[in-house]
Scaffold this active site. Structure first.
Site, PDB file in Angstrom:
ATOM      1  N   CYS A   1      29.115  20.028  75.565  1.00  8.66           N
ATOM      2  CA  CYS A   1      30.195  20.893  76.056  1.00  8.66           C
ATOM      3  C   CYS A   1      30.368  20.706  77.557  1.00  8.66           C
ATOM      4  O   CYS A   1      29.414  20.687  78.316  1.00  8.66           O
ATOM      5  CB  CYS A   1      29.958  22.367  75.772  1.00  8.66           C
ATOM      6  SG  CYS A   1      29.928  22.795  74.055  1.00  8.66           S
ATOM      7  N   ARG A  59      28.747  13.769  78.285  1.00 10.69           N
ATOM      8  CA  ARG A  59      27.856  14.833  77.834  1.00 10.69           C
ATOM      9  C   ARG A  59      27.829  14.944  76.314  1.00 10.69           C
ATOM     10  O   ARG A  59      26.923  15.559  75.755  1.00 10.69           O
ATOM     11  CB  ARG A  59      28.288  16.179  78.442  1.00 10.69           C
ATOM     12  CG  ARG A  59      28.176  16.226  79.946  1.00 10.69           C
ATOM     13  CD  ARG A  59      28.819  17.476  80.497  1.00 10.69           C
ATOM     14  NE  ARG A  59      28.065  18.666  80.218  1.00 10.69           N
ATOM     15  CZ  ARG A  59      27.097  19.164  80.989  1.00 10.69           C
ATOM     16  NH1 ARG A  59      26.772  18.535  82.094  1.00 10.69           N
ATOM     17  NH2 ARG A  59      26.464  20.263  80.678  1.00 10.69           N
ATOM     18  N   TRP A  81      31.196  20.453  71.794  1.00  9.80           N
ATOM     19  CA  TRP A  81      30.227  19.844  70.882  1.00  9.80           C
ATOM     20  C   TRP A  81      29.882  20.940  69.885  1.00  9.80           C
ATOM     21  O   TRP A  81      29.291  21.951  70.258  1.00  9.80           O
ATOM     22  CB  TRP A  81      29.004  19.397  71.664  1.00  9.80           C
ATOM     23  CG  TRP A  81      28.055  18.517  70.914  1.00  9.80           C
ATOM     24  CD1 TRP A  81      28.139  17.160  70.766  1.00  9.80           C
ATOM     25  CD2 TRP A  81      26.869  18.923  70.241  1.00  9.80           C
ATOM     26  NE1 TRP A  81      27.070  16.706  70.042  1.00  9.80           N
ATOM     27  CE2 TRP A  81      26.274  17.764  69.698  1.00  9.80           C
ATOM     28  CE3 TRP A  81      26.243  20.149  70.029  1.00  9.80           C
ATOM     29  CZ2 TRP A  81      25.092  17.796  68.965  1.00  9.80           C
ATOM     30  CZ3 TRP A  81      25.066  20.173  69.295  1.00  9.80           C
ATOM     31  CH2 TRP A  81      24.510  19.007  68.773  1.00  9.80           C
ATOM     32  N   ASN A  90      30.491  27.329  77.243  1.00 11.07           N
ATOM     33  CA  ASN A  90      29.410  26.395  76.917  1.00 11.07           C
ATOM     34  C   ASN A  90      28.173  27.257  76.660  1.00 11.07           C
ATOM     35  O   ASN A  90      27.868  28.122  77.473  1.00 11.07           O
ATOM     36  CB  ASN A  90      29.205  25.480  78.132  1.00 11.07           C
ATOM     37  CG  ASN A  90      28.080  24.503  77.940  1.00 11.07           C
ATOM     38  OD1 ASN A  90      27.483  24.434  76.876  1.00 11.07           O
ATOM     39  ND2 ASN A  90      27.774  23.746  78.980  1.00 11.07           N
ATOM     40  N   GLY A  91      27.486  27.068  75.543  1.00 17.09           N
ATOM     41  CA  GLY A  91      26.305  27.890  75.243  1.00 17.09           C
ATOM     42  C   GLY A  91      26.436  28.506  73.856  1.00 17.09           C
ATOM     43  O   GLY A  91      27.285  28.095  73.062  1.00 17.09           O
ATOM     44  N   GLU A  97       9.896   4.860  71.970  1.00 19.61           N
ATOM     45  CA  GLU A  97      11.128   4.874  72.756  1.00 19.61           C
ATOM     46  C   GLU A  97      12.078   3.756  72.288  1.00 19.61           C
ATOM     47  O   GLU A  97      13.294   3.963  72.184  1.00 19.61           O
ATOM     48  CB  GLU A  97      10.782   4.730  74.245  1.00 19.61           C
ATOM     49  CG  GLU A  97      11.950   4.674  75.208  1.00 19.61           C
ATOM     50  CD  GLU A  97      12.893   5.868  75.161  1.00 19.61           C
ATOM     51  OE1 GLU A  97      12.570   6.879  74.528  1.00 19.61           O
ATOM     52  OE2 GLU A  97      13.989   5.758  75.733  1.00 19.61           O
ATOM     53  N   LYS A 144      15.790   4.390  70.836  1.00 19.23           N
ATOM     54  CA  LYS A 144      16.998   3.756  71.391  1.00 19.23           C
ATOM     55  C   LYS A 144      17.795   3.109  70.266  1.00 19.23           C
ATOM     56  O   LYS A 144      18.999   3.261  70.184  1.00 19.23           O
ATOM     57  CB  LYS A 144      16.645   2.674  72.430  1.00 19.23           C
ATOM     58  CG  LYS A 144      16.150   3.123  73.784  1.00 19.23           C
ATOM     59  CD  LYS A 144      17.146   3.839  74.642  1.00 19.23           C
ATOM     60  CE  LYS A 144      17.215   5.278  74.316  1.00 19.23           C
ATOM     61  NZ  LYS A 144      16.511   6.244  75.076  1.00 19.23           N
ATOM     62  N   GLU A 161      19.413   5.762  67.956  1.00 25.44           N
ATOM     63  CA  GLU A 161      20.457   6.536  68.638  1.00 25.44           C
ATOM     64  C   GLU A 161      21.782   5.782  68.693  1.00 25.44           C
ATOM     65  O   GLU A 161      22.831   6.370  68.461  1.00 25.44           O
ATOM     66  CB  GLU A 161      20.050   6.821  70.103  1.00 25.44           C
ATOM     67  CG  GLU A 161      19.131   7.991  70.300  1.00 25.44           C
ATOM     68  CD  GLU A 161      18.764   8.178  71.773  1.00 25.44           C
ATOM     69  OE1 GLU A 161      18.841   9.307  72.239  1.00 25.44           O
ATOM     70  OE2 GLU A 161      18.403   7.198  72.454  1.00 25.44           O
ATOM     71  N   HIS A 170      -2.059   2.253  56.845  1.00 27.54           N
ATOM     72  CA  HIS A 170      -2.170   3.584  56.248  1.00 27.54           C
ATOM     73  C   HIS A 170      -0.813   4.085  55.753  1.00 27.54           C
ATOM     74  O   HIS A 170      -0.614   5.284  55.630  1.00 27.54           O
ATOM     75  CB  HIS A 170      -2.772   4.567  57.258  1.00 27.54           C
ATOM     76  CG  HIS A 170      -4.143   4.175  57.693  1.00 27.54           C
ATOM     77  ND1 HIS A 170      -5.219   4.172  56.824  1.00 27.54           N
ATOM     78  CD2 HIS A 170      -4.612   3.726  58.881  1.00 27.54           C
ATOM     79  CE1 HIS A 170      -6.293   3.753  57.479  1.00 27.54           C
ATOM     80  NE2 HIS A 170      -5.956   3.471  58.724  1.00 27.54           N
ATOM     81  N   LYS A 220      24.510  14.375  75.592  1.00 29.81           N
ATOM     82  CA  LYS A 220      23.676  13.947  76.710  1.00 29.81           C
ATOM     83  C   LYS A 220      22.773  15.077  77.185  1.00 29.81           C
ATOM     84  O   LYS A 220      21.583  14.894  77.397  1.00 29.81           O
ATOM     85  CB  LYS A 220      24.588  13.499  77.860  1.00 29.81           C
ATOM     86  CG  LYS A 220      23.851  13.026  79.095  1.00 29.81           C
ATOM     87  CD  LYS A 220      23.192  11.708  78.829  1.00 29.81           C
ATOM     88  CE  LYS A 220      22.324  11.227  79.950  1.00 29.81           C
ATOM     89  NZ  LYS A 220      21.360  10.218  79.475  1.00 29.81           N
TER      90      LYS A 220
HETATM   91  C1  G6P Z   1      19.242  14.540  74.573  1.00 31.67           C
HETATM   92  C2  G6P Z   1      19.635  13.191  75.145  1.00 31.67           C
HETATM   93  C3  G6P Z   1      18.382  12.335  75.317  1.00 31.67           C
HETATM   94  C4  G6P Z   1      17.352  13.051  76.156  1.00 31.67           C
HETATM   95  C5  G6P Z   1      17.033  14.452  75.608  1.00 31.67           C
HETATM   96  C6  G6P Z   1      16.235  15.268  76.610  1.00 31.67           C
HETATM   97  O1  G6P Z   1      18.785  14.383  73.280  1.00 31.67           O
HETATM   98  O2  G6P Z   1      20.556  12.540  74.306  1.00 31.67           O
HETATM   99  O3  G6P Z   1      18.745  11.126  75.946  1.00 31.67           O
HETATM  100  O4  G6P Z   1      16.176  12.303  76.181  1.00 31.67           O
HETATM  101  O5  G6P Z   1      18.244  15.170  75.384  1.00 31.67           O
HETATM  102  O6  G6P Z   1      17.033  15.480  77.746  1.00 31.67           O
HETATM  103  P1  G6P Z   1      16.500  15.759  79.196  1.00 31.67           P
HETATM  104  O7  G6P Z   1      17.758  15.885  80.036  1.00 31.67           O
HETATM  105  O8  G6P Z   1      15.760  17.070  79.125  1.00 31.67           O
HETATM  106  O9  G6P Z   1      15.636  14.650  79.603  1.00 31.67           O
END
Ligand code: G6P
Length: 608
Positions: free
Chosen positions: A2, A27, A72, A97-98, A481, A485, A488, A504, A603
């Site tokens: 948002c 975002r 969002w 937003n919220g 990670e 990636k 995502e 396992h 984001k």
């Molecule tokens: C969302 C984003 C990720 C990020 C996570 C934590 O899921 O898409 O890229 O790692 O939030 O966000 P932060 O701003 O707390 O690192």
């Protein structure tokens, strides 16, 4: 997640609102809308498509005061009727937003009073609630303050009224909102990138603040309703830092910005001859002397940075460390230990779960809090005693890249400072680590040169539905990670395992259709990892190995090896992250997905 933009000016604000929304696209959102006051009536345009579509639809819209929003979806599906702004009786318009937690209760109360709801959102109750006061007192500020007093939950809002073309109200509690100060024009926005087009001057609103904007100026009121002054800051961001430049996507740009982001983050340290606790804040030396363990709280990619740090902190600094997902910790009954340092890691500094976990830790008695964050003035920074600002610059791509590697750099510094305090770092070792840190940006640059090779490898993944990532020790979180990636942005189901766990369970999945990505640095676990890779090879699995040059793992039938230029010792996780970021990026390109704005993701996750 948002985005809000609002403006009051002498000119038509629609282009400013649209440009602001475009800047907030990163975002994450699924619908967008704006409303302006024109000739004492509200002109509202909404769309379920991209902001570009909203721009098309609002070409003929005109007004000198307005609010706009990217939504969002939380309450109610993404649709035009659920898109913001929401209005009440053609008089009040609100963007939000919220999450309003007591919206059901308010909705039935307002329905009882005769209000008709036209959306499934929690936001619409705010519009009707403000309206219910406004028709009695004709004071938009007071009506908004009265309505806010009835809300339970988190919000950043913008409010305008059709019969009041010179007043815009903004408010924040639990969600970000800032005020932009122009020349005889004023703005609100979720983050500064939306306002760089019009001003560099920013006022960071505090929790509970309400602001009234008019052409003649603005007034801020604190949570208790008293008028208050907040400092005007000059934003360090510039338009260039949020523009794409020569790159195809923000993610690609941000991957390539890592050498500079690391150099900027490490600047103060690399220019000095020794490490001091003061880099984490004036009170750090005092706090660090009182703690004997660390609890790291974070979400998503930031939690992976925390997992790497656990290995560093225990091995180098001798400090016991636990890492917990913030959304779990905040609701768990845990034992507070006054000698624990709570470290929150967050790119945005606004992630609702991380913020709540920090506040939960404080509420159960933790005194020592450190935030590692990329956004100055963010809620997490402001609510922590100690802080370290990563200097990655704005990160626009939803999939975090440069924020992650700079978080790792910050955590390595924390490790070294604590190691020094604990008498576990000789002067010689300190100099050696400082030398390695100075070299880090150029080491990352060297890895980035493998981009064309990785783009080729990515072609092997385009038609796959699953992938397995393996790592051991320090590099297990890097495997996590890498898998994150890939899933995502390419939507390929990817899982990561510590390679020793292969037999396992996950080995049952391995066949010629399952690419297995292995992070293979030249460390003490290399021989163990090689055996794990043999287990995959023996089952016909296709191996993609990111190996340091000294590992002596070579390409062969079913084994594709990318040689990393050098082994970086303890800093190796940072180098090994880069090819995995590039792999995910190029697989996503192959698949034609929306790299910077992957479906369903946001984001900055400012709601639970
Ligand atoms: C969302 C984003 C990720 C990020 C996570 C934590 O899921 O898409 O890229 O790692 O939030 O966000 P932060 O701003 O707390 O690192």
């Amino acid at each position: 997640m948002c985005g809000i933009v609002g403006a009051v000016a002498k000119r038509n604000v629609v282009p400013i609102l649209v440009e602001g929304l475009l800047r907030l696209e990163y975002r994450g959102y699924d619908s967008a809308g704006l409303v302006v006051v024109n000739d004492k009536s509200l002109e509202r345009v909404r769309s379920t498509g991209r902001v570009a579509e909203l721009a098309e639809k609002s070409l003929k819209t005109n007004g000198t005061i307005g609010i706009a929003h990217t939504r969002w979806a939380t309450h109610g599906v993404p649709s035009e009727r659920n898109a913001h702004p929401h209005t009440s009786n053609e008089l009040i318009a609100v963007v939000h937003n919220g999450i309003i937690e007591n919206y059901e209760e308010l909705r039935s109360k307002l329905t009882g009073e005769g209000y008709i709801f036209t959306s499934d959102t929690d936001t619409e109750v705010i519009a009707h609630l403000i309206h219910s006061y406004y028709i009695k007192n004709k004071d938009l500020l007071k009506s908004t303050q009265s309505a806010l007093a009835e809300l339970v939950g988190a919000y950043a809002i913008g409010v305008i009224a059709a019969d009041n073309p010179d007043q815009l109200i903004g408010a924040r509690k639990g969600s970000p909102l800032l005020l932009g100060v122009g020349e005889g024009e004023y703005f609100i926005a979720s983050d500064m990138s939306a306002l760089l087009q019009v001003t560099q001057k920013v006022v960071y609103l505090e929790e509970g603040d309400v602001v009234a904007l008019a052409l003649v100026g603005y007034k801020i009121y604190d949570a208790k309703g008293g008028a208050i002054e907040r400092p005007v800051n000059i934003s360090e961001l510039n338009n260039e830092s949020v523009e794409l430049g020569e790159y195809q996507h923000y993610m690609q740009k941000e991957i390539h910005e890592q050498p500079q982001a690391l150099a900027d983050t490490l600047e103060s340290v690399c220019n000095s001859q020794s490490l001091v606790p003061g880099i984490f804040g004036a009170e750090a030396a005092n706090s660090f002397a009182q703690i004997n363990r660390i609890l790291i709280l974070a979400c998503g990619t930031s939690s992976h940075a925390g997992m790497v740090a656990k290995y560093w902190l225990e091995e180098i600094a001798g400090v016991p460390c636990a890492v917990e997902i913030a959304s779990e910790y905040r609701y768990r009954v845990s034992v507070a230990d006054p000698e624990t340092l709570i470290v929150t890691i967050s790119q945005s500094g606004e992630t609702a779960d991380t913020l709540a976990a920090l506040n939960h830790a404080k509420s159960i008695g933790h005194k020592h809090t450190l935030a590692i964050c990329n956004v100055p003035e963010s809620a997490i920074i402001r609510q922590s005693k100690l802080r370290f600002l990563t200097r990655a610059g704005p990160e626009i791509g939803v999939a975090s890249t440069k924020a992650f590697t700079t978080q790792l750099a910050a955590l390595f510094l924390l490790t070294l400072v604590l190691a020094k305090q604990n008498g576990r770092l000789s002067a010689k070792q300190e100099q050696a680590h400082l030398h390695d840190l100075r070299h880090l940006p150029s080491a990352v640059l060297a890895v980035l040169k493998a981009e064309p090779e990785i783009a080729e490898l990515a072609k092997h993944f385009a038609d796959k539905h699953h992938a397995l990532f393996l790592g051991r020790g320090l590099h297990y979180p890097i495997a996590l990670e890498g898998a994150l990636k890939l899933k995502e942005i390419s939507y390929i189901h990817a899982e990561a395992y510590p390679a020793g766990e292969l037999k396992h369970g996950p080995l049952a999945l391995v066949d010629s259709d399952m690419p297995v990505v292995a992070v293979a640095p030249n460390d003490i676990l290399l021989e163990k990892l090689k055996s794990n890779l043999q287990e995959v090879k023996a089952r016909g699995g296709q191996l993609y190995v990111f190996a340091d040059s000294e590992t002596k793992i070579h390409s062969s039938e079913g084994v594709h090896v990318m040689q990393m230029p050098e082994h970086a010792g303890f800093l190796s996780p940072i180098l090994h992250t880069i090819p995995l970021q590039l792999l995910a990026y190029y697989v996503a390109l192959q698949k034609g997905t929306d790299v910077d704005k992957p479906r369903n993701l946001a984001k900055s996750v400012t709601v639970e």
